[in-house]
Write a protein that holds these residues in place. Structure first.
Motif, PDB file in Angstrom:
ATOM      1  N   PRO A  69       8.515  10.327   8.426  1.00 27.17           N
ATOM      2  CA  PRO A  69       9.308  10.225   7.191  1.00 27.17           C
ATOM      3  C   PRO A  69       9.600   8.785   6.777  1.00 27.17           C
ATOM      4  O   PRO A  69       9.540   8.463   5.590  1.00 27.17           O
ATOM      5  CB  PRO A  69      10.595  10.983   7.535  1.00 27.17           C
ATOM      6  N   ILE A  70       9.913   7.924   7.737  1.00 20.77           N
ATOM      7  CA  ILE A  70      10.219   6.542   7.369  1.00 20.77           C
ATOM      8  C   ILE A  70       8.974   5.804   6.909  1.00 20.77           C
ATOM      9  O   ILE A  70       9.034   4.938   6.026  1.00 20.77           O
ATOM     10  CB  ILE A  70      10.903   5.820   8.558  1.00 20.77           C
ATOM     11  N   ILE A  71       7.806   6.145   7.459  1.00 17.41           N
ATOM     12  CA  ILE A  71       6.555   5.532   6.979  1.00 17.41           C
ATOM     13  C   ILE A  71       6.254   5.984   5.564  1.00 17.41           C
ATOM     14  O   ILE A  71       5.873   5.179   4.693  1.00 17.41           O
ATOM     15  CB  ILE A  71       5.390   5.885   7.939  1.00 17.41           C
ATOM     16  N   GLN A  72       6.434   7.277   5.286  1.00 19.36           N
ATOM     17  CA  GLN A  72       6.200   7.776   3.931  1.00 19.36           C
ATOM     18  C   GLN A  72       7.172   7.153   2.935  1.00 19.36           C
ATOM     19  O   GLN A  72       6.787   6.821   1.805  1.00 19.36           O
ATOM     20  CB  GLN A  72       6.339   9.301   3.928  1.00 19.36           C
ATOM     21  N   PHE A  73       8.413   6.974   3.316  1.00 18.36           N
ATOM     22  CA  PHE A  73       9.390   6.338   2.418  1.00 18.36           C
ATOM     23  C   PHE A  73       9.007   4.900   2.110  1.00 18.36           C
ATOM     24  O   PHE A  73       9.102   4.446   0.968  1.00 18.36           O
ATOM     25  CB  PHE A  73      10.774   6.398   3.058  1.00 18.36           C
ATOM     26  N   ARG A  74       8.541   4.196   3.116  1.00 15.25           N
ATOM     27  CA  ARG A  74       8.159   2.798   2.886  1.00 15.25           C
ATOM     28  C   ARG A  74       6.899   2.696   2.046  1.00 15.25           C
ATOM     29  O   ARG A  74       6.833   1.899   1.103  1.00 15.25           O
ATOM     30  CB  ARG A  74       7.970   2.083   4.224  1.00 15.25           C
ATOM     31  N   GLU A  75       5.879   3.491   2.381  1.00 15.62           N
ATOM     32  CA  GLU A  75       4.595   3.379   1.689  1.00 15.62           C
ATOM     33  C   GLU A  75       4.634   3.959   0.270  1.00 15.62           C
ATOM     34  O   GLU A  75       3.907   3.491  -0.611  1.00 15.62           O
ATOM     35  CB  GLU A  75       3.501   4.102   2.496  1.00 15.62           C
ATOM     36  N   LYS A  76       5.482   4.948   0.028  1.00  7.39           N
ATOM     37  CA  LYS A  76       5.499   5.597  -1.281  1.00  7.39           C
ATOM     38  C   LYS A  76       6.587   5.015  -2.181  1.00  7.39           C
ATOM     39  O   LYS A  76       6.289   4.431  -3.232  1.00  7.39           O
ATOM     40  CB  LYS A  76       5.711   7.101  -1.113  1.00  7.39           C
TER      41      LYS A  76
END
Length: 634
Positions: free
Chosen positions: A90-97
């Motif tokens: 989830p934190i990777i998706q928040f950063r990348e998106k």
């Protein structure tokens, strides 16, 4: 749950420094969030890596404990997989998106803003004298396209920042929620260590996450509808100066804000124009550059004057002049409507209307009175004669520069009748004046004065020359107080500002012990004269010392009497001119009594030919007379 601060989409088109300042707070918050997210991701990756290391260590340990090898490997593998899916992902998706989208929209918004500034600078440089309609239309279309592009990019950027305020709450809680759930599942066998209170807490956190997701979806739909409504506006919103013929101008403003071009001198003959955001605050004109947190003081508007000027072949330019008469700043508006409203607003503020109980009503009354009272007239032939019954005859005490405390201050309508026309040209041209008043006599080609004028100057005990510029004159109803002169000054300056009249005729004012004469500085021909006994009132402006005026009381052939106020601007202080007029009237009274005349000659310096001089004037001619008198006295 506390409310979420949001950017107003309606202010995206105005793009004011206040909106930019609020936008910078959101941008700083997004930057801080990005840095915190990266640090949080690193910490979580370390936790995930530590769990993988724990799996490997447990696998090595389970080889020694054959009975527990299968159970331990399955338990730690599931924990590592659950941490990867619910904590790190989830934190990777928040950063990348989300954060990457905000960063991209920020770059697009900056490019659109720079493109709009370039197009506005190109539009501001359009020539006023040699106007090319085709070029103007192309540049206006370019400005409209750039403004539309900036508006669209700002709306998308604002929506992304508003959505980020909701997503950041979820993005920070989901990884921690996944980590907690993983640890709970890992220690399922030790469930007695966890109470039902922890389960209810986790369920409440889940419910709150779902609630925030619902609010985000509703707010996103609301912002989408608002964005469509704001985009579907008339094309004239993006085009500068779209309604040149009949713009809707509000002349009763006591506050004004917007972008203006400020003229700055970079050398002796070179200048630059800078587009800045200006706004009024009380009696001050403030300026706030883009990116600044607050505005700074540019000009104190109390008792200032404003008028239109021709500046470097640019349209819609106006200049603010300080109370001392010194030229202040020069500004350029982007449309006729803004140009007119800025002049009216500054004119209203300079009269300190904002200090009254009802500023709006005072501004409306002021502009109605000014519009009724100003009718530009260019010669005496076109002036409407307005005569009124004579007032009470004044004593010599009323001729002083400063009126006595017992003098009653009358209402402005009792001093000057509403609708009284104002004359901006004091006399006809010099040659026409000579032809009309000298009959068949030949004009002197060398511009010398008549012999009668020479004899009059020789007989006069007082001669004082001042350089003045005529501002205007108008009929008045009273000459018992100097307030009538102050009211005439106010209406004349208001009329010049409303009608954009800034040209003035320069003359030499000769003050003698018999009359006041206005002399053409080039031909030395007397343009007009006023007998000193007919000058019943004279005063200098209380704040702007270079302004002065006087009232002339004349008797008409049919027995009627007329009073007119004349307003001038001088190179020296108006008090000095008023002092000279007062001295001339004292000389007239002293001539009736030889002893009083002798006493007056003792108190006032005079030359060796018996003429009074004024030591408080600083002109070169008076300095020469003073030196000549000192030599004679020695």
């Amino acid at each position: 749950m506390p409310a979420v601060d949001k950017l107003l989409l309606e202010e995206a088109l105005q793009d004011s420094p206040q909106t930019r300042s609020l936008l910078s707070v959101f941008e700083e918050d997004a930057g801080t969030l990005t840095e915190y997210t990266n640090q949080l991701l690193q910490a979580m990756q370390r936790v995930y890596g530590a769990q993988n290391e724990m799996c490997l260590a447990t696998q090595q340990l389970s080889k020694q404990l054959l009975a527990y090898e299968k159970q331990l490997n399955i338990l730690h593998s599931e924990l590592a997989k659950q941490l990867a899916d619910t904590m790190v992902l989830p934190i990777i998706q928040f950063r990348e998106k989300d954060l990457t989208e905000v960063s991209t929209l920020k770059d697009l918004f900056g490019l659109a803003s720079n493109e709009h500034d370039v197009s506005m600078a190109k539009y501001s440089r359009l020539p006023k004298r040699k106007e090319n309609e085709k070029l103007k239309a192309e540049v206006a279309k370019e400005v409209a396209n750039a403004r539309r592009k900036q508006h669209l990019s700002s709306l998308q950027y604002y929506c992304a920042l508003n959505a980020l305020q909701y997503r950041k709450r979820v993005a920070m809680m989901e990884p921690m929620l996944g980590y907690t759930r993983g640890q709970i599942n890992f220690f399922k066998k030790g469930a007695e260590m966890f109470s039902k209170r922890m389960d209810s807490f986790l369920s409440s956190v889940s419910d709150m996450v779902q609630s925030i997701q619902g609010e985000l979806e509703a707010e996103a739909e609301k912002m989408r509808v608002s964005q469509q409504d704001l985009i579907a506006v008339n094309e004239s919103v993006y085009t500068p100066d779209s309604d040149v013929t009949s713009p809707a101008i509000n002349r009763n403003l006591i506050q004004k804000a917007g972008y203006l071009n400020l003229r700055n001198k970079t050398g002796l003959v070179t200048t630059t124009w800078e587009r800045l955001y200006f706004f009024t605050q009380g009696g001050n004109l403030m300026c706030q550059p883009r990116g600044a947190v607050a505005g700074g003081l540019i000009q104190d508007l109390d008792n200032c004057s404003v008028m239109a000027v021709d500046c470097e072949d640019r349209r819609y330019c106006f200049q603010i002049t300080t109370p001392t008469g010194k030229a202040g700043i020069t500004l350029q508006a982007e449309s006729k409507k803004e140009y007119e409203e800025w002049i009216c607003a500054i004119n209203n503020i300079s009269r300190q209307i904002y200090l009254t109980d009802n500023p709006e009503a005072a501004a409306i009354k002021l502009n109605q009175t000014a519009l009724q009272a100003v009718t530009p007239i260019t010669s005496f032939g076109k002036k409407q004669e307005v005569r009124h019954p004579s007032q009470n005859v004044k004593n010599m005490e009323n001729d002083k520069i400063i009126p006595s405390e017992s003098a009653s201050i009358q209402d402005s309508t009792q001093l000057i009748a509403p609708g009284t026309p104002i004359q901006f040209d004091i006399v006809l041209p010099a040659m026409e004046f000579l032809d009309q008043n000298r009959g068949g006599r030949r004009a002197n080609p060398f511009g010398e004065s008549e012999d009668s004028n020479k004899d009059e100057e020789e007989d006069s005990l007082l001669q004082q020359m001042f350089i003045v510029r005529f501002l205007g004159s108008m009929a008045v109803q009273s000459d018992t107080t100097s307030e009538v002169i102050y009211e005439a000054m106010r209406q004349v300056l208001a009329a010049r500002a409303i009608h954009n009249i800034f040209r003035m005729t320069e003359s030499h004012l000769m003050v003698t012990s018999k009359n006041l004469r206005l002399i053409d500085p080039q031909t030395q021909v007397t343009r007009t004269s006023f007998d000193l006994p007919t000058v019943t009132q004279f005063a200098a402006h209380q704040d702007n010392r270079r302004l002065f005026g006087f009232v002339v009381h004349l008797s008409e052939p049919l027995g009627e009497e007329s009073m007119s106020a004349y307003v001038f601007e001088s190179n020296t202080e108006g008090e000095k001119i008023c002092y000279a007029i007062s001295l001339g009237k004292e000389i007239i009274e002293a001539k009736k009594d030889p002893e009083a005349l002798a006493q007056l000659m003792k108190s006032v310096p005079f030359t060796n030919d018996g003429k009074f001089i004024l030591l408080n004037d600083e002109s070169e001619e008076d300095g020469a007379i003073r030196e000549k008198g000192e030599e004679s006295e020695a």
